[in-house]
Design an enzyme around this catalytic site. Sequence first.
Site, PDB file in Angstrom:
ATOM      1  CG  PHE A 198      -5.013  58.950   0.760  1.00 30.90           C
ATOM      2  CD1 PHE A 198      -6.166  59.464   1.346  1.00 30.90           C
ATOM      3  CD2 PHE A 198      -4.020  58.433   1.586  1.00 30.90           C
ATOM      4  CE1 PHE A 198      -6.326  59.459   2.725  1.00 30.90           C
ATOM      5  CE2 PHE A 198      -4.183  58.424   2.957  1.00 30.90           C
ATOM      6  CZ  PHE A 198      -5.332  58.944   3.537  1.00 30.90           C
ATOM      7  CE  LYS A 249       2.002  55.799  -7.691  1.00 33.29           C
ATOM      8  NZ  LYS A 249       0.797  55.296  -6.903  1.00 33.29           N
ATOM      9  CD  GLU A 254      -2.689  52.862  -5.387  1.00 31.37           C
ATOM     10  OE1 GLU A 254      -2.310  51.898  -4.704  1.00 31.37           O
ATOM     11  OE2 GLU A 254      -1.976  53.864  -5.609  1.00 31.37           O
ATOM     12  NE  ARG A 255      -5.509  54.169  -0.091  1.00 33.74           N
ATOM     13  CZ  ARG A 255      -4.989  54.264   1.126  1.00 33.74           C
ATOM     14  NH1 ARG A 255      -5.146  55.381   1.812  1.00 33.74           N
ATOM     15  NH2 ARG A 255      -4.338  53.260   1.648  1.00 33.74           N
ATOM     16  CB  CYS A 261       1.142  66.533   7.781  1.00 29.07           C
ATOM     17  SG  CYS A 261       1.550  65.590   6.311  1.00 29.07           S
TER      18      CYS A 261
END
Length: 329
Positions: free
Chosen positions: A148, A172, A175-176, A280
């Site tokens: 995300f 993929k 989903e956020r 990160c």
Amino acid sequence: MRQIDHFISGGTGASASRFGDIMDPNNGGVQARVALGDAAVLERAVQAALAAQPAWATTNPQRRARVMFEFKRLVEANMDDLAHMLSSEHGKVIADSKGDIQRGLEVIEFCCGIPHVMKGEYSQGAGPGIDVYSMRQPIGVGAGITPFNFPGMIPLWMCGPAIATGNAFIIKPSERDPSVPVRLAELFIEAGLPEGICQVVHGDKEMVDAILDHPAIGAVSFVGSSDIAHYVYNRGVANGKRVQAMGGAKNHGIVMPDADLDQVVNDLAGAAFGSAGERCMALPVVVPVGDDTAERLKAKLIPAIQALRVGVSTDAEAHYGPVVTAQHK
């Protein structure tokens, strides 16, 4: 309510039975919903990729590079819209969102020179009467499972080299904040990429497992937490895939006694609080060498932290915006 669908073979996917909420980090409300796919949705994307990839692989590298050049131009032309879209779902301020996308474009720039990168090697006389040569060839279909915190940069890092070298690629995303990857896939089609070469499927663990288990997906790239990275790697390689699983990256900092503390404070504040620390480079641990260094650093760092301004993602004066969801906070 706005709905984010799968992007399969150049268009939206079929109707879904499950959906996830996309939050608005600026107010905590639900702003949209995303279709959560399963193995059947992935199968449609894989079949489209398998149908399109052979012709793309035989397209000469110069022509593939031209698509990359045009894609880069389109992303730059749509930078403001992409950045606002990204900020609206992630919460990072607009400047951070533009940096997110720009860092992804640096890899696309590299991919514009893909004809040179794909050159093989030839060694004459490697042994008695033996010549040795190597060729670089596409794997076929690859997939990326992206996090995300950089919904523009990391999908671009993954799909750019894969597509430029003749592969089909399935993203993929988290989903956020799934809207930017879908828009990037649309821009690829606009740039001349054949349908089926870059596709986006949405989902949770069910979709991840389908990707890791599908026999036609030859390689998977993942960025996320350490626990999930271990899971992705072990399940992927058990199914014979090439897997790169990058998880749990957090930087640490050491401040030496002779460091330029003004520069240190600027770097620490940007690293720790930029993008609300959701990256990160967040530097959660900083170790000053010696008590004197620690005291001098605190005397400068604490006022700098107190001067930081938090605001909504569209606040041009804010140094950072909200985290992505209330649960994440």
